[in-house]
Design an enzyme around this catalytic site. Structure first.
Site, mmCIF file in Angstrom:
data_model
loop_
_atom_site.group_PDB
_atom_site.id
_atom_site.type_symbol
_atom_site.label_atom_id
_atom_site.label_comp_id
_atom_site.label_asym_id
_atom_site.label_seq_id
_atom_site.Cartn_x
_atom_site.Cartn_y
_atom_site.Cartn_z
ATOM 1 N N HIS A 1 21.117 -40.270 41.049
ATOM 2 C CA HIS A 1 20.885 -39.002 42.416
ATOM 3 C C HIS A 1 20.917 -37.600 41.713
ATOM 4 C CE1 HIS A 1 22.972 -42.003 44.416
ATOM 5 N NE2 HIS A 1 22.016 -42.271 44.420
ATOM 6 N N ASP B 1 22.678 -34.902 43.120
ATOM 7 C CA ASP B 1 24.020 -34.147 42.842
ATOM 8 C C ASP B 1 24.320 -34.477 42.141
ATOM 9 O OD1 ASP B 1 24.874 -37.368 43.724
ATOM 10 O OD2 ASP B 1 26.261 -36.621 45.666
ATOM 11 N N GLU C 1 19.882 -33.336 48.927
ATOM 12 C CA GLU C 1 19.774 -32.268 49.038
ATOM 13 C C GLU C 1 19.408 -31.551 50.175
ATOM 14 O OE1 GLU C 1 23.330 -31.651 48.348
ATOM 15 O OE2 GLU C 1 23.756 -33.645 48.006
ATOM 16 N N CYS D 1 30.369 -37.546 45.955
ATOM 17 C CA CYS D 1 29.551 -38.676 46.100
ATOM 18 C C CYS D 1 30.569 -39.454 47.081
ATOM 19 C CB CYS D 1 29.877 -39.963 44.897
ATOM 20 S SG CYS D 1 28.885 -39.001 43.785
ATOM 21 N N ASP E 1 26.357 -41.376 49.977
ATOM 22 C CA ASP E 1 25.611 -42.010 50.046
ATOM 23 C C ASP E 1 25.109 -43.071 51.207
ATOM 24 O OD1 ASP E 1 25.586 -41.226 47.220
ATOM 25 O OD2 ASP E 1 26.417 -43.041 46.406
#
Length: 598
Positions: free
Chosen positions: A408, A410, A348, A580, A287
């Site tokens: 997020h 991801d 990403e 993460c 992050d």
């Protein structure tokens, strides 16, 4: 070979004849009336082609002046390239390239090299673009004439020119006249990356000034111009080879670190652990930062993008990563509230793709935002979005991620390498795939198999999961959000259904937004053919986790090896997973960004 040559002529009166030698150019003798003329361009056929000058009633001074850069992008500064004053994309393009000098040659009292008014170490010169002033002609010019190098006021904060004989930060600098056959070396450094207010192009001008009558300023009688484009910041996708893996050490993640260390060693890359006195309990390495790089024909180095989240890890990228040939850049949201979507688990990049005939050889950036029609909701802050769009070479795609509590991308998608022409697969979290798996277990007589076996938490059976109508309704909503993103990714990345693999993952709703029900397997770390996957603690059949078995089967078809990492207590319960809590610096693309067809 045709050579372009800039000639500056001075005369007191009358006219001259300029006759290219017939030995080299089969053209007729021609006359130029020179009453108002001071500068001409001559094209001739060899570097030392002959020319004849016939003059009447006055002295003639013939001087070649050329400000040169690496306009053909081969790492060498060629002489007077005819395309040096413009910039064009593509393999047949032209134009010089400039790096932002965002690393630090100093290990103590660090600061960006671009913040120094002068070059403090010789090693810093390799991060700059060479520029050469070449002259050929008489040893001395008439009194009062001088050369000046000048830039526009709008470009003054975007680059600087370094030369020990030409100091200061003025927009216009006089250049010492080293006449005869001489060369003077300059070094140009970028100070800013492309952004919303700066498309990345800068120009440098060199002018010959002629003295005017007393009381009037000098008159420019000749100007040469070169153009640079500032190199963009480029992200690296999961399909590129890993170099270094970064994780944090905390009071409760010893077992996690042991498994990560083994995985990294098996993958042939390095593990860098940020100690607790640096991270201060902030374990979310993904992050805080995103790794990328900048590239030019003469130099390339990694550059870390520091997120505006500024948690307790905020000092790590500057104090630890910034160094010689390791750059740093950040964007600060002044006066704006920073949300969870500004963390870089929400940033990403895809592998290279072709979409409707358009190539993206460096892939496309992917970010998460609020739903397009929402009047309220969280978004990635505008300064970061503007920066990403301005880089141009990895055109961003915006997905809907505000339906997640953390928010997020991801949490529901990633990319893994594949051994075929496509080169990768998109992995998507899929509640539908999870329910299909659990129904299969129930139909096979395993309805009493328990989730979270081995964890000090409430165990729940497959039958109980399938009978929970509230959970089913929540996951129907989650599936609709993921399906919307699936359609966007198929369209924007040129994917077919065969390019996508659905992973069995369930979610639950907290505070009107979704979180993973069990460790989110899509939130993995990809190290070549080795995957570090959150251990899901699914129901066991014949002593084996059914979720792990399904995941291993799906990835095994791609030749990928799965390592399941227990992150339940140290990451999952804190609303994060393996991806993460880690970050990977990767090898850069072999493809050169300036060869993009724009």
């Amino acid at each position: 070979m045709v050579i372009s040559m800039n000639l500056w002529l001075h005369f007191s009166s009358g006219y001259i004849y300029l006759a290219p030698s017939l030995t080299f150019l089969p053209v007729a003798l021609f006359e130029l009336q020179m009453a108002p003329l001071r500068y001409i361009s001559l094209v001739y056929s060899r570097p030392k082609a002959a020319y004849e000058l016939q003059w009447h009633r006055g002295p003639v001074y013939l001087t070649e002046i050329s400000l040169d850069v690496d306009a053909d992008r081969d790492g060498q500064v060629e002489r007077n390239n005819p395309n040096k004053g413009s910039w064009m994309w593509g393999p047949n393009g032209h134009g010089a390239i400039l790096l932002v000098n965002c690393d630090s040659e100093h290990t103590c009292r660090k600061s960006l090299d671009s913040e120094h008014a002068e070059v403090t170490r010789v090693s810093d010169l390799k991060d700059m673009s060479p520029m050469v002033l070449r002259t050929s002609g008489p040893a001395k010019l008439p009194e009062g004439y001088k050369l000046t190098m000048h830039i526009s006021q709008g470009d003054a904060d975007k680059y600087s020119v370094e030369n020990p004989l030409v100091g200061g930060e003025d927009l216009s600098k006089e250049v010492p006249c080293l006449w005869g056959n001489a060369e003077m070396n300059f070094y140009v450094e970028g100070l800013r990356f492309p952004d919303k207010d700066f498309e990345g192009l800068i120009s440098i001008n060199l002018s010959m000034l002629e003295p005017s009558s007393q009381g009037f300023p000098e008159t420019p009688i000749f100007t040469d111009r070169v153009v640079f484009r500032v190199a963009p910041w480029i992200m690296t996708p999961n399909t590129l080879d890993p170099v270094e893996v970064f994780v944090c050490s905390t009071t409760d993640n010893d077992q996690f670190l042991k498994r990560m260390r083994r995985l990294v060693e098996n993958s042939g890359c390095k593990l860098k652990i940020c100690p607790e006195d640096m991270n201060r309990g902030d374990r979310w390495m993904q992050d805080e930062i995103e790794f990328g790089y900048i590239d030019s024909p003469h130099q390339r180095f990694p550059v870390v993008l520091d997120s505006p989240r500024d948690g307790d890890l905020q000092d790590f990228p500057y104090d630890v990563l910034l160094g010689q040939d390791f750059g740093y850049v950040t964007r600060t949201a002044y006066g704006k509230e920073v949300s969870s979507l500004d963390s870089f688990g929400n940033l990403e990049v895809s592998p290279p793709v072709t979409v409707n005939g358009k190539n993206y050889p460096l892939g496309r950036i992917i970010i998460g935002v609020a739903f397009p029609t929402a009047t309220e909701g969280r978004n990635m802050t505008k300064v970061v979005q503007d920066f990403l769009w301005a880089q141009k070479v990895q055109e961003p795609i915006a997905l809907f991620s505000d339906w997640l509590l953390v928010g997020h991308v991801d949490e529901f998608m990633t990319f893994v390498p594949a051994p075929d022409k496509k080169g990768f697969r998109l992995l998507l979290a899929s509640p539908d795939a999870s329910y299909k798996l659990f129904r299969g277990l129930q139909n096979g007589g395993h309805g009493q198999a328990k989730m979270f076996d081995g964890r000090p938490s409430v165990r729940i059976t497959v039958d109980e999961i399938l009978s929970d109508e509230k959970l089913k309704a929540e996951n129907n909503y989650v599936q609709s959000c993921i399906d919307w993103n699936r359609d966007v990714l198929k369209r924007e990345l040129g994917l077919d259904d065969d390019d996508i693999i659905d992973l069995p993952i369930l979610f639950r709703v907290m505070e009107n937004r979704a979180v993973a029900y069990y460790p989110d397997m899509v939130n993995m770390i990809v190290l070549g053919k080795n995957l570090g996957i959150p251990k899901p603690f699914g129901p066991k059949v014949d002593g084996r986790c059914a979720l792990e078995a399904e995941m291993t089967s799906l990835m095994g078809g791609l030749g990928l090896s799965c390592t399941y990492i227990d992150d339940f207590a140290s990451y999952h319960k804190l609303l994060g997973e393996v991806h993460c809590g880690s970050n990977v610096r990767r090898e850069p693309f072999s493809f050169k960004w300036w060869n993009l067809e724009m």
